[in-house]
Scaffold this motif. Structure first.
Motif, PDB file in Angstrom:
ATOM      1  N   VAL A   1     -62.691  42.076  10.499  1.00 21.94           N
ATOM      2  CA  VAL A   1     -62.952  40.695  11.128  1.00 21.94           C
ATOM      3  C   VAL A   1     -63.157  41.225  12.644  1.00 21.94           C
ATOM      4  O   VAL A   1     -63.823  40.338  13.148  1.00 21.94           O
ATOM      5  N   LEU A   2     -62.293  41.863  13.341  1.00 23.14           N
ATOM      6  CA  LEU A   2     -62.535  41.969  14.755  1.00 23.14           C
ATOM      7  C   LEU A   2     -63.614  42.987  15.190  1.00 23.14           C
ATOM      8  O   LEU A   2     -64.322  42.588  16.080  1.00 23.14           O
TER       9      LEU A   2
ATOM     10  N   LEU B   1     -66.481  40.346  14.451  1.00 21.11           N
ATOM     11  CA  LEU B   1     -66.611  39.322  15.928  1.00 21.11           C
ATOM     12  C   LEU B   1     -67.024  40.165  17.161  1.00 21.11           C
ATOM     13  O   LEU B   1     -67.657  39.552  17.874  1.00 21.11           O
TER      14      LEU B   1
ATOM     15  N   ILE C   1     -70.837  40.464  16.599  1.00 21.72           N
ATOM     16  CA  ILE C   1     -71.577  39.160  16.933  1.00 21.72           C
ATOM     17  C   ILE C   1     -71.462  38.870  18.422  1.00 21.72           C
ATOM     18  O   ILE C   1     -72.465  38.320  18.787  1.00 21.72           O
ATOM     19  N   ARG C   2     -70.456  39.093  18.873  1.00 20.16           N
ATOM     20  CA  ARG C   2     -70.200  38.854  20.594  1.00 20.16           C
ATOM     21  C   ARG C   2     -71.493  39.669  21.294  1.00 20.16           C
ATOM     22  O   ARG C   2     -72.001  39.220  22.118  1.00 20.16           O
TER      23      ARG C   2
END
Length: 725
Positions: A676-677, A680, A683-684
């Motif tokens: 997940v990290l 994220l 995506i960022r």
């Protein structure tokens, strides 16, 4: 006090007295003192209930009154009240009917009951006394007043009348003092006094340096013992544990202790050794022991650093060294003294035992088996049916017999530190001594003082000097013809049972000590404590308490190494080191083997782990485990053994909660969090790149727009320039 050397001791005393007449054995004769009667005056109003007027009488020079001679009666009045006591009158009376036996003496001194009529032999007045004061009045009694008294024991009394307490309602302080007058014309028997010299340490093993310093100091109990026997013919019965404690310290022994030992060695008194710790040989014989108990070894009490190879400074002339000097060993290290050197008593007579009176003739035979033919046993007259002659034989066994009544009486004298109170006891002893001498018809008498470690020096000297005979020798007594006797005493089953129980505890400790690098650091003090628990002078009730105390101590020692109880241990992984605590409350490090076994085969455990646990500490032993089950609770069985296979602690159980699946769950959770990290982060990053690209496009579009505006406005500028030209 300066040590009494052979030159200045008994031999010099004998030379000085050689030309004198024989000293009477009954030197306490006319000593007389009593506790005040019930009619003694009370104190002032509000005074303590114990406050009273004390009245005491004694006659003669330390009780020596020869037939047809004069004497002096000394009367002491003590005002222990809180009021002033007025002057009074004293009257001294004597009964000319002698007391013929011990019972008559006891009845007279205790109850004031005596045969015959009393005659007044003197009177005087007493001075007024303030509260807390005392005064002495002397009454001279001429020879003609005493009259022709035959040798014997006569009732003596004095009455105090007319003395009144001020500021009280009492009319007067009337009181009576009773005692005896002993008349003797010659020495009728040789009398010897046996004096036991013992000292019990607080910890039960050997005396410590601090204890020795206190006991042998100027006011110490052991110093008082030597002060009391110096200059007498008393026979010393010495506990070898005392000399061993001093010698074991070597150069670290207090100077006062070394001086005490030198002084002991220099005394001319005959002596013999008690069993180590004054243990009772009778109890050991009744327990069926093949030999008398001795310390296992005294080596744990030695410190090589305290034994120099350099020869000691020579002691004063005629005085042997107090501590055995070691000789260099093969490698140059000092060779430490052995047990025999540590416990040796210089000049001690061999093959003498002084057990408790609870014995039988079978025990006497056991003593001969222990020490060999020629063994002599010291018993009281009570143990042989009242036979008081000092040398006797029973069943072919050699005996030295102490007179029970005399021994008890003089033991009380030796224990009484107050000089005034001591006089009544001395008077009673003098009477008993004369009666005993008449009873044995000139045969030697022997007195054995009680085991008492807190005697006053003056009291001990008074007790010995009142009875001992100049020139008395124990070896000579043993050579005199023995009088047949029979042992009437009964063995004490409780003491024999205690020996068996104590040795059973010692056997358990012997096995327990196998985890020590040197088991004797535990076993040597243990054996000495057993010997002291069996000490002769211990009363029956105290003996039972001492045995119980020793057994409790043994139980505590056996539980000193263990795995303490533990709460449930959480195992959160399939493979880990399980921490298990091992406690050691002993003052020495121990080597133990920890055995662990699971109750469920789904948990694999290393079965044995050996470890060293330091003194007075708890160590956590890491035991590798492997779980084959994802989740559940498993019991582990723990036990401790010594390296030689002796079980130190029985089986104990601890519970382990296995949560091995939590490791997988944790990995999944942490892995998911990582994904997940990462997502994220991607995506960022993409969004940031897009945002940056849009910003760049907008800037480029703006630039292009500005350029177009600049191009459109350029022709007008050119036309203006041409016109100006």
């Amino acid at each position: 006090m300066t040590a009494i050397t052979p030159e200045h001791g008994l031999r010099a005393r004998l030379r000085r007295l050689a030309s004198r007449t024989a000293v009477l054995a009954i030197v306490l004769g006319a000593c007389a003192v009593v506790v005040p009667s019930a009619a003694s005056a009370a104190g002032a109003s509000g005074a303590n209930d114990d406050a009273r007027v004390g009245f005491h009488i004694s006659a003669g020079l330390r009780g020596l009154v020869a037939p047809g001679s004069a004497t002096t009666a000394m009367l002491t009045v003590q005002n222990d009240t809180e009021s002033k006591l007025s002057a009074g009158q004293v009257q001294v009376e004597l009964s000319r009917t002698p007391l013929t036996d011990e019972a008559a003496v006891t009845n007279w001194l205790d109850d004031g009951t005596a045969p015959g009529e009393f005659d007044t032999i003197g009177s005087d007045t007493t001075a007024a006394l303030d509260a807390g004061e005392s005064a002495m009045t002397t009454v001279f009694v001429p020879a003609e007043t005493l009259g022709a008294l035959a040798p014997g024991v006569y009732p003596l009394r004095a009455e105090l009348t007319g003395a009144k307490m001020q500021n009280t309602d009492d009319d007067e302080a009337a009181t009576t003092a009773t005692s005896v007058l002993v008349v003797a014309d010659s020495q009728t028997a040789q009398v010897g006094v046996l004096v036991p010299i013992t000292a019990t340490p607080e910890g039960g093993a050997l005396l410590s340096s601090d204890e020795l310093a206190a006991l042998t100091g100027p006011e110490g109990a052991l110093t008082a013992q030597l002060d009391g026997v110096a200059g007498t013919t008393a026979v010393l019965a010495i506990d070898p544990a005392i000399v061993a404690a001093i010698r074991a310290l070597g150069s670290a022994a207090p100077e006062s202790a070394q001086d005490w030992l030198r002084r002991l060695d220099a005394l001319p008194n005959a002596r013999f050794a008690l069993q180590f710790g004054d243990a009772d040989a009778a109890a050991q014989a009744q327990a069926g022991l093949p030999e008398l108990l001795q310390p296992t070894t005294l080596a744990p009490f030695l410190n090589a650093a305290n034994f120099s190879q350099t020869p000691a400074t020579p002691a004063p002339t005629g005085t042997p060294p107090t501590t055995p000097e070691p000789t260099p060993g093969p490698t140059g290290t000092p060779q430490l003294p052995d047990d025999e050197e540590l416990t040796a008593i210089d000049g001690a007579l061999a093959q003498i035992l002084w057990p408790a009176d609870e014995l039988s003739e079978d025990d006497l035979a056991s003593f001969t088996r222990y020490l060999g033919e020629g063994t002599t046993t010291i018993v009281s007259s009570t143990a042989v049916g009242g036979q008081s002659a000092a040398h006797a034989t029973a069943g072919g066994n050699d005996l030295l017999v102490t007179d029970t009544a005399l021994s008890e009486s003089l033991s009380k004298v030796a224990a009484e530190s107050d000089q005034v109170d001591r006089q009544r006891l001395l008077a009673e002893a003098s009477a008993l001594l004369m009666l005993a001498a008449d009873r044995v018809a000139g045969a030697p008498l022997l007195i054995g003082l009680d085991r008492d470690e807190n005697r006053d020096a003056d009291a001990l000297r008074d007790a010995i000097s009142s009875a001992d005979s100049i020139g008395f020798e124990l070896s000579a007594l043993r050579a005199t013809p023995a009088i047949p006797a029979s042992v009437t005493a009964q063995a004490d089953p409780a003491r024999a049972t205690a020996v068996t129980d104590l040795l059973a505890d010692e056997a358990a400790l012997t096995a327990f000590s196998s985890m020590l690098s040197d088991p004797q650091v535990l076993l040597s003090p243990e054996r000495i404590r057993i010997l002291r628990t069996l000490a002769v002078g211990t009363p029956a009730n105290a003996f039972a308490k001492n045995v119980e105390k020793h057994q409790k101590r043994t139980t505590q020692t056996l539980s000193a190494v263990s795995t303490p109880p533990s709460s449930t241990i959480q195992l959160l992984t399939a493979n880990a080191d399980l921490p298990i605590a091992v406690r050691n409350d002993l003052p020495w490090p121990v080597t133990v083997q920890l055995f662990v076994s699971p109750t469920d085969p789904r948990l694999e455990v290393t079965p044995m782990t050996e470890t060293v646990v330091e003194a007075n500490s708890t160590k956590r032993v890491k035991v590798p485990v492997s779980a084959r089950v994802g989740s559940g609770e498993v019991d582990l069985r723990l036990s401790l053994y010594s390296p030689t296979g002796v079980q130190i602690q029985g089986q104990e159980e601890i519970r382990v909660a296995v949560r091995a699946e939590w490791e997988t769950i944790g990995l999944i959770v942490f892995g998911g969090l990582a994904v997940v990290l990462i997502a994220l982060g991607v995506i960022r990053t993409v969004r940031r790149k897009r945002h940056e690209a849009a910003e760049e496009a907008a800037v480029e579009a703006q630039i292009e727009s500005l350029e177009e505006v600049a191009v459109e406005s350029r022709p007008d500028a050119t036309a203006t320039e041409d016109k100006n030209e």
